[in-house]
Each structure stands twice: as structure tokens, then as C-alpha cells.
Design a protein around this motif. Structure first.
Motif, PDB file in Angstrom:
ATOM      1  N   TYR A   1       6.812  -3.670  -5.458  1.00 52.64           N
ATOM      2  CA  TYR A   1       5.621  -4.439  -5.808  1.00 52.64           C
ATOM      3  C   TYR A   1       5.215  -4.058  -7.221  1.00 52.64           C
ATOM      4  O   TYR A   1       5.113  -2.873  -7.551  1.00 52.64           O
ATOM      5  CB  TYR A   1       4.499  -4.108  -4.819  1.00 52.64           C
ATOM      6  N   TYR A   2       4.993  -5.073  -8.047  1.00 51.36           N
ATOM      7  CA  TYR A   2       4.592  -4.818  -9.431  1.00 51.36           C
ATOM      8  C   TYR A   2       3.618  -5.902  -9.859  1.00 51.36           C
ATOM      9  O   TYR A   2       3.974  -7.070  -9.968  1.00 51.36           O
ATOM     10  CB  TYR A   2       5.829  -4.811 -10.333  1.00 51.36           C
TER      11      TYR A   2
ATOM     12  N   ASN B   1       0.857  -1.187   0.000  1.00 52.88           N
ATOM     13  CA  ASN B   1       0.000   0.000   0.000  1.00 52.88           C
ATOM     14  C   ASN B   1       0.891   1.234   0.000  1.00 52.88           C
ATOM     15  O   ASN B   1       2.119   1.124   0.059  1.00 52.88           O
ATOM     16  CB  ASN B   1      -0.983  -0.005   1.184  1.00 52.88           C
ATOM     17  N   ASP B   2       0.294   2.400  -0.049  1.00 48.78           N
ATOM     18  CA  ASP B   2       1.078   3.639  -0.105  1.00 48.78           C
ATOM     19  C   ASP B   2       1.938   3.860   1.128  1.00 48.78           C
ATOM     20  O   ASP B   2       2.981   4.503   1.062  1.00 48.78           O
ATOM     21  CB  ASP B   2       0.162   4.852  -0.312  1.00 48.78           C
TER      22      ASP B   2
END
Length: 188
Positions: free
Chosen positions: A76-77, A67-68
Motif C-alpha cells: 500500500y502506498y 493497517n499495521d
């Protein structure tokens, strides 16, 4: 003609034919590879970037929810590849650090690739999560490292999730260091 001369001529012709067939096959393969491009879709950039401020063990890294708030701790992709052509093809997913000055040694950068259902793909289903350093070289890029090689059928789509983090064997220094690399997909 002597018997030895005839044998040499026959062997020479066979060698020339084999070389010619190999050259034609290689040219056709290169032509197909340059014409075929798989479509890669993602809502995120294929350039992964995070810092070394929180090393993680493998179990945490595999299950870490992106998450942000934690985007600087883990890469993360999430992406999907699609083959829009009438022929199936082999493809390679690879990572490359060459364009980015990483100060963290590649032996501490962990990479974990799963399918869209979060199931580890071949090469990532063992106990230990591989590091960038230990991945095999890419066949698509001289400086790249292969994450996965697979086959995609005509008109098929496949989803993947790549997670990356600093392994827990890493010692944090007095200042933050950035990890940065690019993820690519090429017809193989």
C-alpha cells in the motif's frame, strides 16, 4: 548542373534540416526533463514490500484496508505529486523490481492504482486487475513498468493510492516469499 543533381541537393538539404530540427527538439526535451522534477510527498516509503502468505481475489485486493496488522499481506502506498513549476507537464508513475530478487513470478503480482478519492485511474477500471507482468514498459526506466501517464498543470497537486497483492491463482509454497519493488514518478 544537371536536373537530377539539383533534385539530390534539394532533398539532401531538406533531410539535413529535418535531422537538425529533430536533434534540437530532442536536446530541449531532455534538458527540460532533467531540470523539471515533480515533488512526491508521502508518509510511507516508496519501496513496497510484502509476502505471499495470503493470495487475494481482485475484489478483496481493491477494497483491502491497510493497517499495521496486514502490512505483510498487501502493498500500500498513498502519495501526492505536486508541480511547483510555471509550466504543466506530462508525467509517468512506474514500478521497478530490478533491484529486488522477487521469487514470486510477476504474473501473480497484482497492481491497482486509484486517485485520492479511491476511483480507479485509466488502465485500472476494467474487470481484471493487471499484473506486473502485463503492464507496458516504462518510458523513464528500461526495467520499469508503467502504471500511469498523465498531465499535471502548473502549481497543481494530484493524489494517488497504489495497492498491490498476490493474486488468488497463486499457490502458496512451503516457505514465505517476499515481493518487493519501488514506485517512482518522473517527468515524461
Amino acid at each position: 548542373m544537371h536536373k537530377k543533381t539539383k533534385i539530390y541537393i534539394i532533398i539532401s538539404l531538406i533531410v539535413i534540416m529535418c535531422i537538425s530540427i529533430s536533434v534540437v527538439f530532442l536536446q530541449n526535451s531532455q534538458k527540460r526533463k532533467s531540470l523539471m522534477k515533480l515533488e512526491v510527498n508521502s508518509s510511507q516509503s516508496n519501496i513496497i514490500s510484502y509476502t505471499d502468505k495470503l493470495p487475494l481475489n481482485d475484489n478483496m485486493g481493491k477494497d483491502f484496508k491497510y493497517n499495521d496488522d496486514n502490512k505483510n499481506v498487501q502493498g500500500y502506498y498513498e502519495f501526492e505529486i505536486t508541480n511547483k513549476y510555471d509550466n504543466g507537464t506530462f508525467y509517468e508513475i512506474y514500478v521497478d523490481m530490478e533491484d529486488y530478487p522477487n521469487l514470486v513470478h510477476s504474473n501473480f503480482i497484482k497492481l491497482y492504482l486509484t486517485d485520492g478519492n479511491n476511483k480507479a485511474v485509466d488502465g485500472f477500471n476494467g474487470k481484471a486487475v493487471p499484473t506486473f507482468y502485463k503492464l507496458k514498459g516504462s518510458s523513464s526506466s528500461v526495467t520499469g513498468k508503467r502504471l500511469y501517464r498523465g498531465y499535471i498543470k502548473s502549481k497543481e497537486s494530484k493524489s494517488f493510492i497504489l495497492r498491490s497483492w498476490i493474486g488468488d491463482a497463486y499457490s502458496i509454497g512451503s516457505y514465505e516469499k517476499e515481493v518487493k519493488f519501488v514506485v517512482n514518478v518522473e517527468v515524461d
